[in-house]
Write a protein that holds these residues in place. Structure first.
Motif, PDB file in Angstrom:
ATOM      1  N   VAL A  39      10.323   7.036 -36.529  1.00 38.42           N
ATOM      2  CA  VAL A  39       9.292   6.130 -36.008  1.00 38.42           C
ATOM      3  C   VAL A  39       9.735   4.681 -36.191  1.00 38.42           C
ATOM      4  N   TRP A  40      10.306   4.360 -37.342  1.00 28.43           N
ATOM      5  CA  TRP A  40      10.784   2.998 -37.567  1.00 28.43           C
ATOM      6  C   TRP A  40      11.961   2.669 -36.660  1.00 28.43           C
ATOM      7  N   TRP A  41      12.794   3.652 -36.357  1.00 27.47           N
ATOM      8  CA  TRP A  41      13.914   3.434 -35.435  1.00 27.47           C
ATOM      9  C   TRP A  41      13.394   3.128 -34.038  1.00 27.47           C
ATOM     10  N   VAL A  42      12.384   3.878 -33.584  1.00 28.36           N
ATOM     11  CA  VAL A  42      11.781   3.623 -32.268  1.00 28.36           C
ATOM     12  C   VAL A  42      11.170   2.225 -32.240  1.00 28.36           C
ATOM     13  N   LEU A  43      10.481   1.853 -33.308  1.00 28.38           N
ATOM     14  CA  LEU A  43       9.878   0.511 -33.367  1.00 28.38           C
ATOM     15  C   LEU A  43      10.940  -0.587 -33.365  1.00 28.38           C
ATOM     16  N   ALA A  44      12.043  -0.362 -34.049  1.00 28.69           N
ATOM     17  CA  ALA A  44      13.134  -1.353 -34.051  1.00 28.69           C
ATOM     18  C   ALA A  44      13.707  -1.514 -32.642  1.00 28.69           C
ATOM     19  N   CYS A  45      13.834  -0.411 -31.912  1.00 30.80           N
ATOM     20  CA  CYS A  45      14.328  -0.485 -30.527  1.00 30.80           C
ATOM     21  C   CYS A  45      13.335  -1.223 -29.635  1.00 30.80           C
ATOM     22  N   ILE A  46      12.058  -0.975 -29.834  1.00 32.87           N
ATOM     23  CA  ILE A  46      11.024  -1.665 -29.050  1.00 32.87           C
ATOM     24  C   ILE A  46      11.102  -3.170 -29.297  1.00 32.87           C
ATOM     25  N   VAL A  47      11.213  -3.567 -30.553  1.00 34.08           N
ATOM     26  CA  VAL A  47      11.302  -5.001 -30.886  1.00 34.08           C
ATOM     27  C   VAL A  47      12.547  -5.620 -30.254  1.00 34.08           C
ATOM     28  N   ALA A  48      13.682  -4.905 -30.318  1.00 36.42           N
ATOM     29  CA  ALA A  48      14.925  -5.431 -29.731  1.00 36.42           C
ATOM     30  C   ALA A  48      14.778  -5.615 -28.225  1.00 36.42           C
ATOM     31  N   ILE A  49      14.125  -4.666 -27.571  1.00 35.72           N
ATOM     32  CA  ILE A  49      13.940  -4.765 -26.121  1.00 35.72           C
ATOM     33  C   ILE A  49      12.945  -5.866 -25.776  1.00 35.72           C
ATOM     34  N   MET A  50      11.958  -6.106 -26.629  1.00 30.60           N
ATOM     35  CA  MET A  50      10.970  -7.154 -26.369  1.00 30.60           C
ATOM     36  C   MET A  50      11.555  -8.555 -26.549  1.00 30.60           C
ATOM     37  N   ILE A  51      12.529  -8.697 -27.412  1.00 30.46           N
ATOM     38  CA  ILE A  51      13.081 -10.026 -27.716  1.00 30.46           C
ATOM     39  C   ILE A  51      13.883 -10.596 -26.542  1.00 30.46           C
ATOM     40  N   PRO A  69      13.647 -10.380 -23.029  1.00 32.45           N
ATOM     41  CA  PRO A  69      12.916 -11.135 -21.999  1.00 32.45           C
ATOM     42  C   PRO A  69      12.200 -12.356 -22.565  1.00 32.45           C
ATOM     43  N   LEU A  70      11.689 -12.234 -23.797  1.00 28.85           N
ATOM     44  CA  LEU A  70      11.023 -13.388 -24.397  1.00 28.85           C
ATOM     45  C   LEU A  70      11.994 -14.553 -24.576  1.00 28.85           C
ATOM     46  N   TYR A  71      13.236 -14.246 -24.884  1.00 23.62           N
ATOM     47  CA  TYR A  71      14.248 -15.294 -25.028  1.00 23.62           C
ATOM     48  C   TYR A  71      14.401 -16.068 -23.713  1.00 23.62           C
ATOM     49  N   TYR A  72      14.481 -15.347 -22.583  1.00 25.31           N
ATOM     50  CA  TYR A  72      14.643 -16.020 -21.294  1.00 25.31           C
ATOM     51  C   TYR A  72      13.404 -16.806 -20.890  1.00 25.31           C
ATOM     52  N   LEU A  73      12.238 -16.292 -21.220  1.00 24.24           N
ATOM     53  CA  LEU A  73      11.008 -17.032 -20.919  1.00 24.24           C
ATOM     54  C   LEU A  73      10.919 -18.310 -21.754  1.00 24.24           C
ATOM     55  N   ILE A  74      11.320 -18.222 -23.016  1.00 24.76           N
ATOM     56  CA  ILE A  74      11.314 -19.415 -23.887  1.00 24.76           C
ATOM     57  C   ILE A  74      12.354 -20.426 -23.399  1.00 24.76           C
ATOM     58  N   LYS A  75      13.500 -19.931 -22.972  1.00 27.17           N
ATOM     59  CA  LYS A  75      14.559 -20.810 -22.463  1.00 27.17           C
ATOM     60  C   LYS A  75      14.083 -21.564 -21.218  1.00 27.17           C
ATOM     61  N   PHE A  76      13.407 -20.874 -20.302  1.00 31.41           N
ATOM     62  CA  PHE A  76      12.849 -21.533 -19.119  1.00 31.41           C
ATOM     63  C   PHE A  76      11.796 -22.558 -19.519  1.00 31.41           C
ATOM     64  N   TYR A  77      10.926 -22.191 -20.442  1.00 33.67           N
ATOM     65  CA  TYR A  77       9.861 -23.093 -20.893  1.00 33.67           C
ATOM     66  C   TYR A  77      10.455 -24.371 -21.483  1.00 33.67           C
ATOM     67  N   ASN A  78      11.453 -24.238 -22.345  1.00 28.43           N
ATOM     68  CA  ASN A  78      12.085 -25.416 -22.956  1.00 28.43           C
ATOM     69  C   ASN A  78      12.849 -26.247 -21.931  1.00 28.43           C
TER      70      ASN A  78
END
Length: 196
Positions: free
Chosen positions: A69-81, A83-92
């Motif tokens: 379960v923790w491995w699945v959650l770690a993968c989810i967090v990695a996948i979420m980071i 797109p958020l990086y690109y959205l933050i980059k556009f915002y900045n």
């Protein structure tokens, strides 16, 4: 030349010669719209950040503190980071430009449009990962043993997935329409006015 002569020359000058650029008001309107978009993106970004702490609570809610379960959650967090990086980059990057030219407004419009697409893909991926997480939880807890057969469990799970996916798609479309479609249309109209 004294002040009275200057005043006469000023009064005799035709006001038709002084022309104000009509694009100035349109560009000011674009700046206002872009500022609105930035505020919405900032609020939405902080709302999305609340998902990360929530992920850490799920194993305790479901009573599953297992490595898978923790491995699945770690993968989810990695996948979420990503797109958020690109959205933050556009915002900045949007703060580094002055929106007094057609080119810069055009840049913002197309990057904003692609950011909406990235956000949509991000949310669809998150929904699929939630299905993965729920499936992992059900398998770990061996919930399917409550059903008469594995086929009944599969049918139940399939129906629940269809309802969940339908709800997620509806919610995502509503969220994007509520927050992002109106400013996108406004920017498109402004670009059309500037290009004429």
């Amino acid at each position: 030349m004294n002040f009275d002569e200057l005043k006469k020359q000023w009064d005799s000058q035709s006001s038709d010669e002084v022309k104000i650029n009509p694009d100035l008001d349109i560009k000011k309107e674009a700046n206002t719209t872009i500022d609105k978009v930035r505020k919405v993106m900032k609020k939405d970004f902080f709302f999305q950040l609340t998902n990360f702490p929530m992920l850490l609570i799920y194993p305790y809610i479901f009573g599953l503190n297992t490595p898978i379960v923790w491995w699945v959650l770690a993968c989810i967090v990695a996948i979420m980071i990503v797109p958020l990086y690109y959205l933050i980059k556009f915002y900045n990057s949007s703060y580094k430009l002055e929106y007094n030219s057609l080119r810069n407004i055009n840049w913002f419009y197309y990057n904003f449009k692609s950011s909406i697409t990235i956000f949509s893909l991000y949310m669809y991926t998150l929904c699929i990962l939630c299905i993965l997480f729920i499936g992992t939880v059900l398998i770990e807890k061996q919930t399917y043993t409550h059903f008469d057969s594995l086929i009944n469990f599969g049918i139940f799970y399939f129906i629940v997935l269809i309802i969940y996916i339908g709800f997620c798609i509806w919610m995502l479309k509503w969220w994007i329409k509520k927050l992002y479609r109106k400013p996108l249309k406004e920017l498109k109209e402004i670009l059309n006015q500037l290009e004429e």
